[in-house]
Design an enzyme around this catalytic site. Structure first.
Site, PDB file in Angstrom:
ATOM      1  N   THR B  11       0.837  -1.219  -0.437  1.00  0.00           N
ATOM      2  CA  THR B  11      -0.027   0.165   0.341  1.00  0.00           C
ATOM      3  C   THR B  11       0.776   1.313  -0.006  1.00  0.00           C
ATOM      4  O   THR B  11       0.462   2.150  -0.726  1.00  0.00           O
ATOM      5  CB  THR B  11      -0.716  -0.085   1.111  1.00  0.00           C
ATOM      6  OG1 THR B  11      -1.916  -0.923   0.919  1.00  0.00           O
ATOM      7  CG2 THR B  11      -1.820   1.276   1.360  1.00  0.00           C
ATOM      8  N   THR B  84       1.041  -5.265   4.255  1.00  0.00           N
ATOM      9  CA  THR B  84       0.846  -5.089   5.562  1.00  0.00           C
ATOM     10  C   THR B  84       0.541  -6.708   5.203  1.00  0.00           C
ATOM     11  O   THR B  84       0.342  -7.598   6.505  1.00  0.00           O
ATOM     12  CB  THR B  84      -0.563  -4.439   6.671  1.00  0.00           C
ATOM     13  OG1 THR B  84      -1.453  -4.340   5.141  1.00  0.00           O
ATOM     14  CG2 THR B  84       0.096  -2.927   6.290  1.00  0.00           C
TER      15      THR B  84
END
Lengths: 161, 161, 161, 161
Positions: B11, B84
């Protein structure tokens, strides 16, 4: 882990609010609030305001109040946001007045309100160090974490090293 | 101190560039470059790209390449930016393949390109920790720095703790 | 359509660069450059610098130079970025010295460098108006586009209306 | 002047909120709210949500609802934020269903949440035009304001002209 963030003023908190008869830099809400709202931290914290001053205007009395606040409050680490001009002076002062506490001073070269500010990174460096440090007084600037007695500053370009 | 930053994707590096026939998220230049240009660091650094992938697409081969890169390059600390979703898997993998190196994985919940991104703060936490850590594999997210074996993640809200 | 953007200084262009012996607001590159790089405009443009001053320091000579520049250069519209304190004075001055040109003055309440700046929106209002206006001197602030003779300002809160 | 802003979705409103089991682009609050809070406008306004869709998913029924909303509500101008892929289709549709109203469609090439977004400038262009236009259906993108029948788009780079 609980961190107590303490605002004293300095570049990091300079804002440009409207004032009648002119528009000038002023100190506003702690930049720490806006930064932590983006981080959504997993640690506990509180934010206190000790002063809202350019660091050239921080007095010995302000420094004593800051030391008293740190000595009184219970936390695992204390992150003090401070102007860069006298950050090393305040760190030296605290070294002789605060005992057995993890204290990290940080700040910014450009206000947190600026889109190209170093404030969020610097606060991050201080938080990363707060996870790990033994008691002592430290400065976190330009990506470097050093004790108050070891940190130095380049007078020409303002960089800590 | 010299830090080697390694981009793997995730991200933190998602961008929204123009593509013919639609506009989609893609991986661009390492966000680390933009963040470090704001910090103007006092430490030495290099930025390498190992991969540019969503972390769900990171393979064992990618992880082995990453371990090889870390084992081969000489630096005081290695900061790996990573998605993540599988950050903990990559940390576990590196724990068994990398020896006597300070390795910190970090990333972001919102792309660095977002004005409300946590990326600069997270990278700051990793940098702060890089100043202080003994060798090992660590994760820095949500203001918390823990070893690969200690870090946990809340499956409901995605927060590391 | 070709727009000539002219920098005169004012809040919109205030930056916080490093200066030896202190950190202060200074005027830097025209904010217009950064804003237009985000817009990637379909119109032609040039950016000129007439002055880099707080608008309280703009003199009659500065205003005459600005009028001369506008009268001399060929463009379909002229967008002048200017400090707000004397924006109406400069607009009145230009009304008597510039003939048959579309001139729009705009600026900002908070520097373009601030993440909460109104600068990109104000410049957009001026650009939108530049597509449509007949010759005359206009001010674009707070989302309002009015001629130099019609615009007013609230002395208490600084808002143009 | 009263402007009615209408959200339909599109890139301008794409956000990156947390979702269980993954992190994806989603539509959130209208970006218009955040932009107008920076502008602090001197005009009256309301913000309505007609839809929250990628513009490739906008249906004829959505377009009819939008036309009905514009025909029903009383305002001096209607600024519709819309995805770019079918912005020209919606503009053409409204041209035959909306009568004697000032309607301006705008949007963004990069989400307003991005620090390098064109959204605030584009909305500014639409607002500037709203001050000046006669009734009709218009598009404001890339700094250009043209009627629905005149605007064109470069298929290679996505630029309106």
């Amino acid at each position: 882990m609980k961190i107590l963030f303490i605002q004293t003023g300095g570049t990091i908190d300079k804002d440009y609010p409207k004032t009648k008869g002119g528009w000038a830099f002023e100190f506003g809400e702690p930049a720490t609030e806006r930064i932590l709202s983006k981080l959504d931290p997993s640690f506990e914290y509180e934010i206190h305001t000790a002063s809202q001053k350019d660091s050239l205007e921080i007095t010995e009395a302000d420094r004593q109040s800051l030391a008293d606040l740190i000595n009184k409050e219970v936390a695992d680490a204390y992150v003090v946001t401070h102007g860069t001009d006298t950050m090393m002076d305040t760190a030296a002062f605290l070294s002789s007045r605060v005992d057995r506490k993890v204290v990290i001073l940080t700040g910014a070269m450009r206000p947190e309100r600026f889109s190209n500010s170093d404030a969020p990174i610097n606060l991050g460096v201080a938080i990363g160090a707060a996870n790990l440090l033994d008691p002592g007084i430290y400065i976190a600037m330009h990506g470097i974490l050093k004790s108050a007695s070891e940190i130095q500053r380049n007078a020409d370009n303002g960089k800590f090293y």
